[in-house]
Write an enzyme that holds these catalytic residues in place. Structure first.
Site, short mmCIF file in Angstrom:
data_model
loop_
_atom_site.label_atom_id
_atom_site.label_comp_id
_atom_site.label_asym_id
_atom_site.label_seq_id
_atom_site.Cartn_x
_atom_site.Cartn_y
_atom_site.Cartn_z
N PRO A 99 2.60 -1.84 4.07
CA PRO A 99 3.86 -2.26 4.72
C PRO A 99 4.85 -1.10 4.77
O PRO A 99 5.10 -0.45 3.76
CB PRO A 99 4.37 -3.38 3.82
N GLU A 100 5.37 -0.83 5.97
CA GLU A 100 6.39 0.20 6.14
C GLU A 100 7.67 -0.51 6.61
O GLU A 100 7.77 -1.73 6.55
CB GLU A 100 5.91 1.25 7.15
#
Ligand SMILES: [Zn+2]
Length: 273
Positions: free
Chosen positions: A2-3
Site C-alpha cells: 500500500p502506497e
C-alpha cells in the site's frame, strides 16, 4: 505494498465508520504488530478512548484519540484494514481486531506480518521525519527542484525515500517516471527544469488517478469493505514482467534492480542521457 493512494482510500472509506466511535476492546493474534508501548500498556491505554480524527501522512494512517494520544498504523508490505472479513472462511491472516462501539470491528489483516501500530503522545516521533506530501499545495515544482539539487542518487531511489517525499513507493515511482519520460537511474541533480516540472505534474497525476480508482490491488490490498481497487488497470509500466511492451511506443519494457527493488521502464521513452 500500500502506497499513498491505497492508504488515502482506506482513510476515506474507514472514516465514516470509525470517527466518533469508542474503542471497547482489542484482540491481538500477533503481538509484534504493536511497536510502542508494551502490548499490555497499548491495550489498556487504548480501550475506552474515542476516535476523534482520522488522517493520513505518507503511508501512515493516524487516528487521534480523546486522550490526546495518537494511534498510528502502517500497513507495510501486505496489510489491509477491514470492517468485515474478506471471505466467510476463518481468516488466518487477521493479526488484530479493534472492537468499536455499536458493533463495529476493525480487522488488521496482514499475511506477511510486517504491519505495525504505535500508540504515542507525540505523533512526530513516528511521522516527524517524513518529507512533503506530494498532493498538498506546498509541494511545488520549485520545492521539488530545491530538494533535488545536489542529490546524486538515482531518481527512482530518491522518489521512494520517505524523507524526501512522503507516500510514494515502487509502483507509483515507476509510473511517475514513465509519465515524465525520465530514466529511473538518472541522478536527482541531473534533471533539467523542464524534466522536474514534468515529474512534478506526473507524480500528482498518477497519485490522483490512483486515488480516483481506489488504489491498486496488485497483491494483498483490499479496501475496508473488502472490495479491490482498480488503479493497477491504469498502470503503464509498474509491475510488468519483462517482455511486455510499452503502451506508447511498443518497445519491450525493461526491468532494472535499483536498491533491491525491480524498476520497470521503457528504454526508448525514458532514455538514459
Ligand atoms: Zn516506450
Amino acid at each position: 505494498m500500500p502506497e499513498l493512494p491505497e492508504v488515502e482510500t482506506i482513510k476515506n472509506e474507514l472514516l465514516p465508520y470509525i470517527i466518533g466511535h469508542r474503542i471497547t476492546g482489542i484482540t491481538l493474534f500477533w503481538d509484534r504488530i504493536v511497536r510502542q508501548p508494551s502490548v499490555e500498556e497499548f491495550c489498556s491505554r487504548l480501550v475506552g478512548q474515542r476516535i476523534t480524527g482520522v488522517a493520513r501522512r505518507g503511508k501512515y494512517l493516524i487516528l487521534d484519540l480523546t486522550s490526546d494520544e495518537t494511534l498510528i498504523i502502517h500497513l507495510k508490505m501486505s496489510g489491509s484494514l477491514l470492517l468485515k472479513p474478506v471471505s466467510a472462511e476463518p481468516d488466518k491472516f487477521i493479526r488484530a481486531i479493534l472492537y468499536l462501539d455499536k458493533g463495529t470491528r476493525l480487522l488488521f489483516r496482514d499475511p506477511r506480518k510486517l504491519g505495525a501500530m504505535w500508540l504515542v503522545e507525540d505523533k512526530n516521533t513516528i511521522v516527524g521525519k517524513l518529507g512533503p506530501e506530494p498532493l498538498e499545495a506546498d509541494f511545488t515544482p520549485q520545492l521539488l527542484a530545491q530538494r533535488l539539487n545536489n542529490r546524486i542518487a538515482p531518481i527512482k531511489a530518491i522518489l521512494c525515500d520517505q524523507s524526501f517525499i512522503a507516500g510514494i513507493g515502487n509502483m507509483y515511482a515507476d509510473e511517475a517516471l514513465f509519465a515524465a519520460r525520465i530514466h529511473p537511474l538518472r541522478s536527482g541533480k541531473s534533471l533539467s527544469k523542464d524534466e522536474i516540472t514534468r515529474l512534478h505534474r506526473s507524480i500528482q497525476q498518477v497519485l490522483w488517478s490512483a486515488i480516483n480508482d481506489k488504489g491498486a490491488s496488485v497483491d494483498t490490498y483490499f479496501r475496508p469493505g473488502g472490495e479491490v481497487g482498480t488503479a493497477h488497470f491504469q498502470f503503464q509500466v509498474a509491475h510488468y514482467l519483462s517482455g511486455k511492451f510499452c503502451p506508447v511506443c511498443g518497445t519491450a519494457i525493461e526491468r532494472l534492480p535499483i536498491r533491491n527493488r525491480g524498476s520497470y521502464f521503457c528504454p526508448k521513452c525514458q532514455p538514459e542521457v
